[in-house]
Design an enzyme around this catalytic site. Structure first.
Site, PDB file in Angstrom:
ATOM      1  N   SER B  59       0.828  -1.203   0.000  1.00  0.00           N
ATOM      2  CA  SER B  59       0.000   0.000   0.000  1.00  0.00           C
ATOM      3  C   SER B  59       0.866   1.259   0.000  1.00  0.00           C
ATOM      4  O   SER B  59       0.360   2.362  -0.225  1.00  0.00           O
ATOM      5  CB  SER B  59      -0.937  -0.001   1.215  1.00  0.00           C
ATOM      6  OG  SER B  59      -0.196   0.151   2.393  1.00  0.00           O
ATOM      7  N   HIS B  60       2.164   1.123   0.258  1.00  0.00           N
ATOM      8  CA  HIS B  60       3.074   2.266   0.165  1.00  0.00           C
ATOM      9  C   HIS B  60       4.041   2.153  -1.005  1.00  0.00           C
ATOM     10  O   HIS B  60       5.037   2.858  -1.061  1.00  0.00           O
ATOM     11  CB  HIS B  60       3.836   2.453   1.479  1.00  0.00           C
ATOM     12  CG  HIS B  60       2.968   2.971   2.579  1.00  0.00           C
ATOM     13  ND1 HIS B  60       2.459   2.173   3.570  1.00  0.00           N
ATOM     14  CD2 HIS B  60       2.478   4.212   2.817  1.00  0.00           C
ATOM     15  CE1 HIS B  60       1.704   2.898   4.389  1.00  0.00           C
ATOM     16  NE2 HIS B  60       1.698   4.132   3.957  1.00  0.00           N
ATOM     17  N   ASP B 200      -6.943  -1.137   5.582  1.00  0.00           N
ATOM     18  CA  ASP B 200      -7.328  -2.540   5.776  1.00  0.00           C
ATOM     19  C   ASP B 200      -8.846  -2.704   5.811  1.00  0.00           C
ATOM     20  O   ASP B 200      -9.377  -3.719   5.353  1.00  0.00           O
ATOM     21  CB  ASP B 200      -6.712  -3.090   7.073  1.00  0.00           C
ATOM     22  CG  ASP B 200      -5.262  -3.489   6.877  1.00  0.00           C
ATOM     23  OD1 ASP B 200      -4.996  -4.282   5.965  1.00  0.00           O
ATOM     24  OD2 ASP B 200      -4.408  -2.993   7.631  1.00  0.00           O
TER      25      ASP B 200
END
Lengths: 350, 350
Positions: B59-60, B200
């Site tokens: 996600s990064h 999440d």
């Protein structure tokens, strides 16, 4: 020596003793000095014991005198240690407590800490070689009273397992923070990074009560509800792997960073005596005036809006129970069990 | 432009693309600059995106390019903001990010932060007015590489209810810490003070999966397992009232202390756009050499003994999964889903 009034109204049981805050303070000083503690140490400790009793943190009130006197009589504690101040830099003051209690070291060091933080915005107080038993909230509150934010932490003895493990490594590792609020009690918290204070497990053991699952594991590493098994095994951190990570940070910043002991090393130093932990402490002070660079009023407004949003929905800020007790105690004095009062008086020598 | 090798061995599915770390970096720079971002900002962001992809924090990784480009096209973000440095004191450097992304402000400010901490033992970096989307571990790790300990925190948007409440006040408020270990990966953690990252819950919603109890409440304040209801209601903090207290500390130290926004104020500033949060960031650096006053070697030894006691019982230090991924990625490159790769390439303009 002390004017003790046995109150018989509906507020109290017959087996409690009512004391003014000054009486708590004077009693504490007398117990400590008559057992050989130097006067300056005794007064510094009496101040935090009085604050604990005042805020109805009973385990940090005059009950602690029993522990202090035992340490004075049996331990490695130096009752008349002279705190040695050294300036490590324009931002850091170090006080070597010389294996005395931490309170006097904090008092002399925090004055310089506050001066430094006022001048350059952030400063650190390093306390080395201190025996440490007190809560951290009196310390961060004392700094917040000067208009500064404060963060304090210490290791303890290795009683707590890391997340994913079952053997003790960490201490109960408290972390305390205060934020000044003009005209109001500060925003303050002070919590152990263990799931619960060790004293609470001890209280359950004495009372013959089970502890909840999640507080500890036994010596075999199995979850336990038996307090005696928990005390022989390992306590757990709060908040799973996050609480465990935070506990490790407290160890590192308040131990190795300062060239001082971790909880594992403090436990070794104790040599099985079971005395108060001896190690270092780190206290940071932050000056909002410097940090906010002209926008301190905006910062205060945003902070108060956040507190309003918490309280406005019926949630509580931390420490409110203590502050309510404080208001009561400052007008009405405190109630102490007659048994405890008698045990404490019996400590007075000479 | 980029050499993309479709690997067909047993390690990969046919629908992934293999990229070297340099290819990830070059792709990121091109996507950002072709969408109007200034070259220095694009390179700073590309470095953290490459680090995220390398450590398999998906996600990064390059996924974030989709978010960045949307913000560049639609938001209040200033793509060519010039970070303005000011020295607030010998211990504090401030960088006004000018409503640009935080990464360039961190890069220019952290050099001065490290110099200051080397000189006087502790120093603070204040970043104001930045859009912030990145993990904090690349920042604390960068400081630990210089032999200093580091602590970083930011607010975000008000998505999280305080303990005892049901309405959002706090952000997900990450806190990250790094401790340098000579010759080894540092001890590093970086966690949200919410029970779980907001992303999440979003992933569960997209996958049509329930979330566990304890992550969130719905708009009526009731515990929920429905991710859509959770996103409309309020997330919860980790660790009950202790996690909640810690989250409030992050708000105060990385917001009002800096004269900058809390998560509540950042949410207001967003005006319902749903963009990346815009606020401040606080980074502290600690020099063990100064703090330990001649006992740095003891400190290192105690710290390593503690890490050994954790790892020796089969528990893990935080961030180990990232470090294992890093070692893999640095030799073998990274795998990216072909769909994501195609979506990212489609962002390139001109």
């Amino acid at each position: 020596m002390y004017i003790v009034s046995k109150i018989a109204d509906e507020e109290c049981n017959v087996d409690t003793v009512s004391l003014s805050l000054d009486e708590v303070y004077q009693l504490s000083v007398r117990v400590l000095t008559s057992n050989g503690m130097a006067d300056d140490h005794a007064r510094a400790i009496a101040r935090v014991i009085t604050a604990g009793q005042r805020d109805e943190c009973h385990s940090h009130g005059i009950y602690r005198l029993l522990v202090c006197v035992r340490s004075l009589r049996d331990g490695k504690l130096v009752g008349d240690a002279k705190p040695q101040i050294s300036e490590l830099s324009p931002a850091i003051v170090r006080v070597d407590a010389g294996f005395g209690y931490s309170q006097l070291a904090f008092e002399v060091g925090s004055k310089i800490l506050v001066e430094k933080a006022r001048k350059i915005g952030i400063a650190a107080l390093v306390i080395n070689n201190c025996f440490h038993f007190s809560a951290l909230w009196p310390e961060v509150e004392a700094i917040a009273e000067q208009g500064l934010a404060a963060l304090a932490m210490t290791p303890s003895h290795s009683w707590v397992a890391p997340a994913g493990g079952t053997k003790p490594v960490f201490g109960t590792n408290p972390i305390a923070f205060a934020w000044p609020r003009p005209g109001k009690f500060p925003f303050v918290f002070d919590f152990a990074t263990s799931a619960i204070a060790r004293g609470d497990i001890e209280l359950h053991r004495r009372a013959g009560k089970d502890i909840p699952l999640g507080w500890a594991v036994d010596e075999a590493g199995q979850p336990t509800t038996n307090p005696a098994a928990a005390l022989k095994g390992a306590m757990l951190t709060f908040g799973g792997h996050k609480g465990s990570a935070l506990s490790a940070m407290v160890e590192l910043l308040a131990g190795p960073l300062l060239g001082d002991l971790t909880s594992l090393e403090s436990q070794k130093f104790d040599e099985g005596v079971g005395a108060t932990p001896c190690h270092g402490e780190l206290v940071l002070a932050f000056n909002p005036e410097t940090f906010a660079a002209g926008k301190q009023a905006d910062g205060e407004r945003f902070a108060e809006a956040m507190f309003d949003a918490i309280v406005g929905q019926g949630a509580r800020l931390p420490s409110q129970r203590r502050f309510e007790a404080r208001v009561r105690s400052e007008t009405k004095g405190v109630q102490v069990s007659a048994q405890l009062y008698s045990d404490v008086q019996a400590l007075i020598r000479g």
